[in-house]
Design an enzyme around this catalytic site. Structure first.
Site, PDB file in Angstrom:
ATOM      1  N   GLU A 105      12.253  16.826 -10.860  1.00  0.00           N
ATOM      2  CA  GLU A 105      11.574  15.830 -11.697  1.00  0.00           C
ATOM      3  C   GLU A 105      10.350  16.395 -12.409  1.00  0.00           C
ATOM      4  O   GLU A 105       9.971  15.879 -13.448  1.00  0.00           O
ATOM      5  CB  GLU A 105      11.193  14.590 -10.894  1.00  0.00           C
ATOM      6  CG  GLU A 105      10.186  14.793  -9.815  1.00  0.00           C
ATOM      7  CD  GLU A 105       9.809  13.454  -9.162  1.00  0.00           C
ATOM      8  OE1 GLU A 105       9.773  12.426  -9.843  1.00  0.00           O
ATOM      9  OE2 GLU A 105       9.574  13.462  -7.950  1.00  0.00           O
TER      10      GLU A 105
ATOM     11  N   ASN B 158       6.700  -6.640 -20.248  1.00  0.00           N
ATOM     12  CA  ASN B 158       7.231  -5.581 -19.379  1.00  0.00           C
ATOM     13  C   ASN B 158       8.377  -6.206 -18.600  1.00  0.00           C
ATOM     14  O   ASN B 158       8.211  -7.213 -17.929  1.00  0.00           O
ATOM     15  CB  ASN B 158       6.135  -5.081 -18.412  1.00  0.00           C
ATOM     16  CG  ASN B 158       6.662  -3.968 -17.498  1.00  0.00           C
ATOM     17  OD1 ASN B 158       7.720  -3.404 -17.768  1.00  0.00           O
ATOM     18  ND2 ASN B 158       5.937  -3.684 -16.434  1.00  0.00           N
ATOM     19  N   GLY B 159       9.564  -5.616 -18.722  1.00  0.00           N
ATOM     20  CA  GLY B 159      10.726  -6.157 -17.993  1.00  0.00           C
ATOM     21  C   GLY B 159      11.972  -6.049 -18.852  1.00  0.00           C
ATOM     22  O   GLY B 159      11.977  -5.389 -19.891  1.00  0.00           O
TER      23      GLY B 159
ATOM     24  N   HIS C 251      32.102  24.030   2.762  1.00  0.00           N
ATOM     25  CA  HIS C 251      33.184  23.099   2.400  1.00  0.00           C
ATOM     26  C   HIS C 251      33.261  22.886   0.891  1.00  0.00           C
ATOM     27  O   HIS C 251      33.650  21.822   0.431  1.00  0.00           O
ATOM     28  CB  HIS C 251      32.974  21.772   3.141  1.00  0.00           C
ATOM     29  CG  HIS C 251      32.950  21.960   4.615  1.00  0.00           C
ATOM     30  ND1 HIS C 251      34.094  22.117   5.371  1.00  0.00           N
ATOM     31  CD2 HIS C 251      31.913  22.103   5.475  1.00  0.00           C
ATOM     32  CE1 HIS C 251      33.766  22.301   6.636  1.00  0.00           C
ATOM     33  NE2 HIS C 251      32.445  22.300   6.734  1.00  0.00           N
TER      34      HIS C 251
ATOM     35  N   LYS D 299       6.273   6.009 -13.333  1.00  0.00           N
ATOM     36  CA  LYS D 299       5.742   6.023 -11.968  1.00  0.00           C
ATOM     37  C   LYS D 299       6.324   4.897 -11.123  1.00  0.00           C
ATOM     38  O   LYS D 299       6.606   5.073  -9.956  1.00  0.00           O
ATOM     39  CB  LYS D 299       4.223   5.899 -11.997  1.00  0.00           C
ATOM     40  CG  LYS D 299       3.575   5.912 -10.608  1.00  0.00           C
ATOM     41  CD  LYS D 299       3.881   7.187  -9.848  1.00  0.00           C
ATOM     42  CE  LYS D 299       3.277   7.193  -8.477  1.00  0.00           C
ATOM     43  NZ  LYS D 299       3.725   8.369  -7.675  1.00  0.00           N
TER      44      LYS D 299
ATOM     45  N   LYS E 255      11.614  16.807  -6.002  1.00  0.00           N
ATOM     46  CA  LYS E 255      10.317  17.232  -6.548  1.00  0.00           C
ATOM     47  C   LYS E 255      10.516  18.284  -7.635  1.00  0.00           C
ATOM     48  O   LYS E 255       9.960  18.201  -8.715  1.00  0.00           O
ATOM     49  CB  LYS E 255       9.436  17.828  -5.441  1.00  0.00           C
ATOM     50  CG  LYS E 255       8.627  16.894  -4.626  1.00  0.00           C
ATOM     51  CD  LYS E 255       7.611  16.092  -5.367  1.00  0.00           C
ATOM     52  CE  LYS E 255       7.905  14.678  -5.748  1.00  0.00           C
ATOM     53  NZ  LYS E 255       8.750  13.763  -5.178  1.00  0.00           N
TER      54      LYS E 255
ATOM     55  N   ARG F  93       2.167   5.571 -16.047  1.00  0.00           N
ATOM     56  CA  ARG F  93       3.430   4.843 -15.797  1.00  0.00           C
ATOM     57  C   ARG F  93       4.549   5.348 -16.683  1.00  0.00           C
ATOM     58  O   ARG F  93       5.707   5.037 -16.463  1.00  0.00           O
ATOM     59  CB  ARG F  93       3.215   3.346 -16.028  1.00  0.00           C
ATOM     60  CG  ARG F  93       2.219   2.703 -15.068  1.00  0.00           C
ATOM     61  CD  ARG F  93       1.768   1.337 -15.563  1.00  0.00           C
ATOM     62  NE  ARG F  93       2.816   0.384 -15.627  1.00  0.00           N
ATOM     63  CZ  ARG F  93       3.150  -0.424 -14.615  1.00  0.00           C
ATOM     64  NH1 ARG F  93       2.493  -0.330 -13.487  1.00  0.00           N
ATOM     65  NH2 ARG F  93       4.120  -1.302 -14.722  1.00  0.00           N
TER      66      ARG F  93
ATOM     67  N   CYS G 137       6.681   0.129 -18.731  1.00  0.00           N
ATOM     68  CA  CYS G 137       5.670  -0.383 -19.667  1.00  0.00           C
ATOM     69  C   CYS G 137       4.378  -0.729 -18.932  1.00  0.00           C
ATOM     70  O   CYS G 137       4.376  -1.002 -17.747  1.00  0.00           O
ATOM     71  CB  CYS G 137       6.186  -1.654 -20.330  1.00  0.00           C
ATOM     72  SG  CYS G 137       7.753  -1.438 -21.157  1.00  0.00           S
TER      73      CYS G 137
ATOM     74  N   GLU H 128      14.081  15.760  -0.475  1.00  0.00           N
ATOM     75  CA  GLU H 128      12.802  15.510  -1.153  1.00  0.00           C
ATOM     76  C   GLU H 128      12.358  16.739  -1.920  1.00  0.00           C
ATOM     77  O   GLU H 128      11.891  16.651  -3.057  1.00  0.00           O
ATOM     78  CB  GLU H 128      11.745  15.091  -0.133  1.00  0.00           C
ATOM     79  CG  GLU H 128      10.365  14.891  -0.715  1.00  0.00           C
ATOM     80  CD  GLU H 128      10.329  13.924  -1.901  1.00  0.00           C
ATOM     81  OE1 GLU H 128      11.305  13.177  -2.123  1.00  0.00           O
ATOM     82  OE2 GLU H 128       9.342  13.939  -2.644  1.00  0.00           O
TER      83      GLU H 128
ATOM     84  N   TRP I 295       7.843   1.652 -22.510  1.00  0.00           N
ATOM     85  CA  TRP I 295       8.829   2.615 -22.005  1.00  0.00           C
ATOM     86  C   TRP I 295      10.163   2.034 -22.425  1.00  0.00           C
ATOM     87  O   TRP I 295      10.617   1.037 -21.865  1.00  0.00           O
ATOM     88  CB  TRP I 295       8.706   2.739 -20.489  1.00  0.00           C
ATOM     89  CG  TRP I 295       9.520   3.824 -19.877  1.00  0.00           C
ATOM     90  CD1 TRP I 295       9.238   5.164 -19.876  1.00  0.00           C
ATOM     91  CD2 TRP I 295      10.745   3.685 -19.173  1.00  0.00           C
ATOM     92  NE1 TRP I 295      10.201   5.856 -19.189  1.00  0.00           N
ATOM     93  CE2 TRP I 295      11.145   4.980 -18.756  1.00  0.00           C
ATOM     94  CE3 TRP I 295      11.550   2.613 -18.839  1.00  0.00           C
ATOM     95  CZ2 TRP I 295      12.306   5.206 -18.030  1.00  0.00           C
ATOM     96  CZ3 TRP I 295      12.709   2.829 -18.104  1.00  0.00           C
ATOM     97  CH2 TRP I 295      13.079   4.124 -17.722  1.00  0.00           C
TER      98      TRP I 295
HETATM   99  C1  AGP Z   1       9.378  10.392  -6.794  1.00  0.00           C
HETATM  100  O1  AGP Z   1       8.551  11.486  -7.073  1.00  0.00           O
HETATM  101  C2  AGP Z   1       9.493   9.453  -7.972  1.00  0.00           C
HETATM  102  N1  AGP Z   1       8.218   9.048  -8.452  1.00  0.00           N
HETATM  103  C3  AGP Z   1      10.429   8.295  -7.661  1.00  0.00           C
HETATM  104  O2  AGP Z   1      11.585   8.793  -7.039  1.00  0.00           O
HETATM  105  C4  AGP Z   1       9.823   7.226  -6.731  1.00  0.00           C
HETATM  106  O3  AGP Z   1       9.675   7.734  -5.428  1.00  0.00           O
HETATM  107  C5  AGP Z   1      10.764   6.026  -6.701  1.00  0.00           C
HETATM  108  O4  AGP Z   1      10.862   5.510  -8.015  1.00  0.00           O
HETATM  109  C6  AGP Z   1      10.307   4.914  -5.750  1.00  0.00           C
HETATM  110  O5  AGP Z   1       9.055   4.445  -6.159  1.00  0.00           O
HETATM  111  P1  AGP Z   1       8.249   3.491  -5.123  1.00  0.00           P
HETATM  112  O6  AGP Z   1       7.935   4.327  -3.936  1.00  0.00           O
HETATM  113  O7  AGP Z   1       7.041   3.043  -5.881  1.00  0.00           O
HETATM  114  O8  AGP Z   1       9.163   2.350  -4.764  1.00  0.00           O
END
Ligand code: AGP
Length: 609
Positions: A489, A100-101, A505, A604, A486, A27, A2, A482, A74
């Site tokens: 997502e 937010n929370g 394995h 985000k 990428k 976000r 949010c 990584e 969100w």
């Molecule tokens: C990665 O592309 C995502 N946005 C997500 O995995 C992100 O890295 C993760 O939520 C951690 O966020 P932060 O680095 O703000 O703690």
């Protein structure tokens, strides 16, 4: 997650609120709304879906006034819908708020309030907070807030308008970020800095359970008991364009293209490239206490965790110190007992990831020294860690982390190099040599970015892939994690990272004709092994794309494509290799018509568990 905004001052609040919510849209959200005091009453407008829907409603049925709050939701409790969108109010119509929370005891509170005659209209935990505040409110906002805080369990960032106290916004937060600022036109509150940068660059980061009262004249702060306190402000020198797309179609591409500069700006904070020396006083391990560091544990989530996997390799290789990297959400419930001399490093772009914060607080409670690698000044992690090593990537708006990963890896490398220098496990010549190589990296990254058309072409042929495997060994397996995240997502294509030697394995059973396998071969000492793993999948029908900085005569002719980049020292290979992998994910997503900057279901900054 949010997004919250609020404004009170001499300007019409409505456009400021909408503009702020647009800035926070990255976000991730599924509904939006605002509430504005119009001089006689608090008027609300809210709607499911994108901010455009809210703007359309305001077009037909405008509201204006000098004080208001806004929210992008969100969904956590209650599906995305008009009725569940914020703001929410109490039955007696004394107040409205945005949140937010996550309120963890909302069911118990809801039952208690129902018995008192509260009529709920939504399924949200947020409405429970509004009703609770309405129940304990007797004309004194701060008293009501402190009382409600005693009853609430969970995380919250709240902005509240009380009907009988117009032109003031009451804000309070716990385990959920909130920043306030005062500019020439009035006072602002937001979940994140970019939402207020157009109005003020001097911001104050709220501490847990602290209360801020925003009025057109200024901002007053109180502790959780209602006692006035003083709080300083931080000047933010980000340029406004950094939080805008500019000529790029997507923030993700903009931020990939910013990587050479982000890398250079970050490295320069810790390295004197003229004298080829590390800036000793920028690191937390001074000569006298470095010997006290017996082991390092690295915690993070998602991409930050993957940067931690590189950090693990760097500390092990350069500082010869036992190092582990863990996922914060697993670690915090693992019952792990820290050892004497263990240092916890937490890595986070936003500095607001709930699981990473919780793990850090666990360590601090156990008396363990905490060192953060973070990209946001004033964020919770940056404020609470014992030491902070900032990345200087600038604001990262796309949900998919790109430049933050690269700069986090850079700080891990330099921190490990410094610890190795202090511990005597890295001699001066190697430090100088590595710094010389680091200086060459931005140009090499740029040349990879400049050649991105061939990646776009490959993606145009492969974007219908249903499964993609990324395989590698050592540092390449860390990179593979990584790369797979990428692709998943942003393009929603199922992809897996696998240690190349592990395929036999079990997982190799999944390889069939046409399965796309990306082989990462940047580590000379392991290249031959990985090449034979590539052959193993290829002869079983896989289509292989190899990414390498070396010669692979036996494999070249069998691969569908080979992406080559200039060889560096093996520890530095990820700084070049990650760029084509990020670009690959980007172009696959673009080819599929995905929402590249705001992928479905994602946010985000994951500020809730
Ligand atoms: C990665 O592309 C995502 N946005 C997500 O995995 C992100 O890295 C993760 O939520 C951690 O966020 P932060 O680095 O703000 O703690």
């Amino acid at each position: 997650m949010c997004g919250i905004v609020g404004y009170t001052g001499s300007l019409n609040a409505t456009p400021i609120l909408i503009e702020g919510l647009e800035t926070l849209a990255y976000r991730g959200y599924d509904s939006a709304g605002i509430a504005v005091w119009d001089g006689e009453d608090i008027l609300m407008r809210k709607q499911k879906g994108q901010l455009k829907n809210l703007r359309d409603i305001l077009e037909k049925d405008p509201i204006s006034g000098y004080c208001g709050i806004g929210h992008t939701r969100w969904a956590t409790h209650g599906e995305p819908s008009y009725i569940n969108s914020h703001p929410h109010g109490d039955t007696k119509k004394q107040l409205v708020l945005v949140h937010n929370g996550i309120i963890e005891n909302y069911v118990k509170l809801k039952a208690m309030l129902r018995e008192k005659g509260c009529e709920f209209v939504s399924d949200t935990d947020t409405e429970v907070v509004a009703q609770l505040l309405g129940d304990v409110y007797h004309g004194e906002p701060i008293e009501a807030i402190t009382e409600a805080m005693r009853l609430i369990e969970g995380s919250f960032a709240l902005a509240i308008l009380f009907r009988d106290d117009p032109y003031r916004i009451y804000c309070v937060c716990k385990d959920s970020p909130m920043v306030v600022g005062f500019g020439k036109d009035g006072a602002h509150i937001a979940s994140d800095i970019p939402a207020m940068l157009a109005y003020t660059r001097d911001v104050t980061f709220m501490g847990d359970k602290q209360i801020a009262v925003l009025s057109p004249e200024g901002i007053a702060f109180f502790d959780e008991f209602g006692t006035p306190i003083d709080k300083g402000s931080t000047h933010i020198d980000w340029d406004l364009d950094a939080a805008k797309k500019g000529s790029y179609e997507h923030f993700m591409m903009k931020e990939i293209c910013e990587e050479p500069v982000a890398f250079r700006k970050t490295a320069e904070q810790y390295v004197n490239f003229r004298s080829l020396k590390l800036k000793a006083d920028c690191f937390p391990w001074a000569e006298e206490d470095a010997s006290a560091v017996k082991r390092i544990r690295i915690l993070g989530c998602g991409t930050a965790y993957h940067a931690g996997l590189l950090g693990k390799k760097y500390f092990s290789e350069l500082a010869k110190i036992p190092t582990e990297a863990d996922i914060a959400s697993e670690f915090r419930y693992s019952g792990y007992v820290f050892e004497e001399g263990e240092v916890l490093m937490v890595v986070s772009q936003s500095g607001e990831t709930a699981d990473t914060i919780a793990a850090m607080r666990m360590a601090k409670k156990a008396g363990v020294r905490t060192v953060a690698i973070c990209n946001v000044i004033g964020s919770t992690i940056a404020r609470e860690a014992d030491d902070v090593l900032f990345t200087y990537a600038g604001p990262e708006i796309a949900v998919a982390a790109t430049k933050s990963y690269l700069t986090q890896a850079a700080v891990f490398l330099l921190a490990a190099l410094r610890l190795g220098e202090v511990r005597g496990t890295v001699e001066e010549g190697r430090v100088r040599g590595m710094i010389e190589e680091l200086a060459l990296l931005p140009d090499r990254m740029q040349s990879l970015i400049d050649k991105r058309e061939k990646i776009q072409y490959f993606a145009s042929r492969e974007f219908s892939a249903k499964h993609v495997f990324f395989i590698g060994r050592g540092i390449d397996s860390a990179l593979a994690y990584e790369a797979a995240l990428k692709l998943k997502e942003v393009s929603y294509i199922h992809s897996e990272a696998y240690a190349a030697g592990e395929l036999k394995h079990g997982t190799i059973a999944l390889i069939e004709k046409g399965t796309l396998v990306i082989g990462l071969v940047t580590q000379p000492a392991l290249a031959a092994k990985t090449e034979s793993n590539i052959e193993e999948v290829r002869v079983r029908g896989a289509k292989v794309l190899a990414l390498t900085n070396g010669e692979m005569p036996e494999v070249d002719s069998h691969c569908a494509a080979v992406w080559r980049f200039e060889r560096t020292g093996e520890l530095l290979a990820p700084f070049c290799a990650i760029i084509p992998l990020q670009l690959f994910a980007y172009y696959m997503a673009v080819q599929k018509g995905c929402s590249v900057d705001k992928p479905r279901n994602l946010a985000k900054s994951v500020t809730v568990e």
